[in-house]
Design a protein around this motif. Structure first.
Motif, short mmCIF file in Angstrom:
data_model
loop_
_atom_site.label_atom_id
_atom_site.label_comp_id
_atom_site.label_asym_id
_atom_site.label_seq_id
_atom_site.Cartn_x
_atom_site.Cartn_y
_atom_site.Cartn_z
N LEU A 174 0.81 -1.21 0.00
CA LEU A 174 0.00 0.00 0.00
C LEU A 174 0.85 1.27 0.00
O LEU A 174 0.52 2.25 -0.69
CB LEU A 174 -0.96 -0.01 1.19
N PRO A 175 1.97 1.32 0.73
CA PRO A 175 2.80 2.54 0.69
C PRO A 175 3.25 2.91 -0.72
O PRO A 175 3.35 4.10 -1.04
CB PRO A 175 3.99 2.18 1.59
N ALA A 176 3.51 1.91 -1.58
CA ALA A 176 3.92 2.23 -2.95
C ALA A 176 2.80 2.94 -3.70
O ALA A 176 3.05 3.89 -4.47
CB ALA A 176 4.31 0.94 -3.69
N GLN A 177 1.57 2.50 -3.48
CA GLN A 177 0.43 3.15 -4.12
C GLN A 177 0.29 4.59 -3.61
O GLN A 177 0.06 5.52 -4.39
CB GLN A 177 -0.85 2.37 -3.83
N ILE A 178 0.41 4.76 -2.31
CA ILE A 178 0.24 6.09 -1.71
C ILE A 178 1.32 7.05 -2.21
O ILE A 178 1.04 8.22 -2.51
CB ILE A 178 0.26 6.00 -0.18
N ARG A 179 2.55 6.57 -2.30
CA ARG A 179 3.65 7.44 -2.76
C ARG A 179 3.36 8.01 -4.14
O ARG A 179 3.60 9.18 -4.41
CB ARG A 179 4.97 6.67 -2.77
N ALA A 180 2.83 7.18 -5.02
CA ALA A 180 2.56 7.63 -6.39
C ALA A 180 1.44 8.67 -6.44
O ALA A 180 1.41 9.50 -7.35
CB ALA A 180 2.19 6.43 -7.26
N LEU A 181 0.54 8.64 -5.47
CA LEU A 181 -0.61 9.53 -5.47
C LEU A 181 -0.51 10.65 -4.45
O LEU A 181 -1.43 11.47 -4.33
CB LEU A 181 -1.89 8.73 -5.18
N ARG A 182 0.59 10.71 -3.72
CA ARG A 182 0.66 11.57 -2.54
C ARG A 182 0.30 13.04 -2.82
O ARG A 182 -0.50 13.63 -2.07
CB ARG A 182 2.05 11.48 -1.90
N PRO A 183 0.80 13.67 -3.87
CA PRO A 183 0.44 15.08 -4.08
C PRO A 183 -1.07 15.27 -4.26
O PRO A 183 -1.66 16.21 -3.69
CB PRO A 183 1.21 15.46 -5.35
N GLU A 184 -1.71 14.40 -5.04
CA GLU A 184 -3.16 14.53 -5.25
C GLU A 184 -3.95 14.20 -3.99
O GLU A 184 -4.96 14.85 -3.69
CB GLU A 184 -3.60 13.61 -6.38
N LEU A 185 -3.50 13.19 -3.25
CA LEU A 185 -4.18 12.85 -2.01
C LEU A 185 -4.07 13.99 -1.00
O LEU A 185 -5.06 14.35 -0.34
CB LEU A 185 -3.60 11.56 -1.42
#
Length: 367
Positions: free
Chosen positions: A8-19
């Motif tokens: 899950l952290p890999a997914q979050i890292r890719a989306l972090r600015p938008e999230l």
């Protein structure tokens, strides 16, 4: 090499600015219980499911509970369902006071066996509740036909099946209602708990909307006993960001599943089959073997994350001992529970990681 079961952290890292931006917008608005972010997500998720209505809930369990409340179930009523699933499926039935009636599963798909459903229907049966297990559609032609023949409601547990289809139509749109889960590990996961109820009937949708908010259509006026099942705005915001990626993530999962099937060809592992006409979304990639526990221990030692979905079927759970089931009553589900092993599958899984997982499995059987 270490291969996590789910990254899950890999997914979050890719989306972090938008999230970060989406959550900041929710904070700035101060809309934490439902609100505009949840409303926008409800519209988008309904469109994704090709359904008229989608309501955000605080969990998939709550969504399923309200789906069954819409049927006015109570003590003395029965709902036919699967014993091979997460327990939340049965909680929804029990919360209404009705009785779950378990029938065995199909050995190839691990989903409800329609022939067994037919045998379990009595005058007390009010609904059939299939689960699209591991993201794979049930045999909906057969189940819809059974429901129509006997005048029963069909309520779909699509908690693991966001985007799965049956004969080109999204699952979750075949029955009276369907519950989805946005638990963080799901194909579409919130940053916490979340769920949705998908419906086609406007009157039922209006009632479900009231039930999730204390049984109220007008503030401080309560027409029936309801619940505090609202989705938080701070969950609706990231779900809106992630929903835009879900189709691409699904294609990645399908590609990984096809590659697993190719790489594992020739091993003694049994793989889950898709039902004819179904296209799954591979929430989980589950293999089966009688030496499951030994294989799991071996993979644990080699740095491969694996999991069990599900090691104890519901008819043998202590909480349902009063239903009177015994070991041996549902042999296919019991065998699946003894043999199932979930391998890593997520869009960020690399080919090298997948090859390593399969290499370790082959080494286990070679030894």
């Amino acid at each position: 090499m270490n291969v996590p079961y789910f990254d899950l952290p890999a997914q979050i890292r890719a989306l972090r600015p938008e999230l970060d931006a989406a959550i900041a917008r929710t904070l700035d608005q101060g809309s934490f219980c439902l609100g505009p972010d949840v409303a926008a997500f409800e519209r988008d998720f309904a469109a994704y499911c090709r359904a008229p209505h989608a309501l955000g809930f605080n969990s998939g369990t709550s969504a399923l509970h309200v789906a069954l409340r819409l049927l006015d179930l109570g003590p003395g009523d029965e709902v036919v369902t699967t014993p091979f699933t997460f327990v939340a499926t049965s909680w929804a039935i029990s919360y209404t006071g009705a009785k779950p009636v378990y029938v065995d599963i199909d050995d190839a798909t691990c989903n409800l066996d329609p022939a067994k459903v037919q045998q379990a229907i009595t005058t007390r049966t009010k609904a059939i509740m299939p689960v699209h297990l591991y993201g794979q559609s049930c045999d909906l032609d057969a189940l819809v036909a059974l429901a129509k023949k006997h005048g029963l409601a069909l309520v779909e547990d699509a908690a693991q099946a966001h985007g799965a289809t049956y004969r080109g139509r999204p699952v979750g749109t075949f029955g009276v209602a369907a519950g989805f889960s946005f638990y963080p590990g799901k194909n579409l996961g919130a940053c916490g708990e979340g769920g949705a109820l998908v419906l086609s009937d406007a009157t039922l949708s209006e009632r479900a909307r009231a039930l999730r908010e204390h049984g109220s259509r007008q503030r401080y006026y309560h027409d029936e006993i309801g619940y505090n099942y609202r989705m938080e705005g701070i969950q609706g915001a990231p779900l809106g960001v992630k929903l835009k990626r879900l189709s691409a993530w699904t294609e990645a999962r399908r590609r990984i599943a096809r590659r697993y099937a190719e790489l594992l060809r020739g091993t003694p592992l049994k793989l889950q089959s898709e039902v004819a006409g179904g296209e799954g979304v591979w929430h989980l990639f589950v293999v089966r073997h009688p030496r499951r526990d030994e294989l799991k221990a071996f993979l644990d030692q080699r740095g491969v994350g694996v999991a069990l979905h599900y090691p104890v079927p519901l008819h043998l759970q202590k909480c349902y001992a009063d239903l009177g089931y015994n070991a041996g009553d549902l042999p296919v589900a019991e065998a699946a529970a003894r043999e199932c092993l979930s391998l890593p599958i997520y869009p960020e899984l690399s080919e090298a990681q997948q090859e390593y997982v399969v290499a370790q499995i082959k080494e286990f059987f070679a030894a």
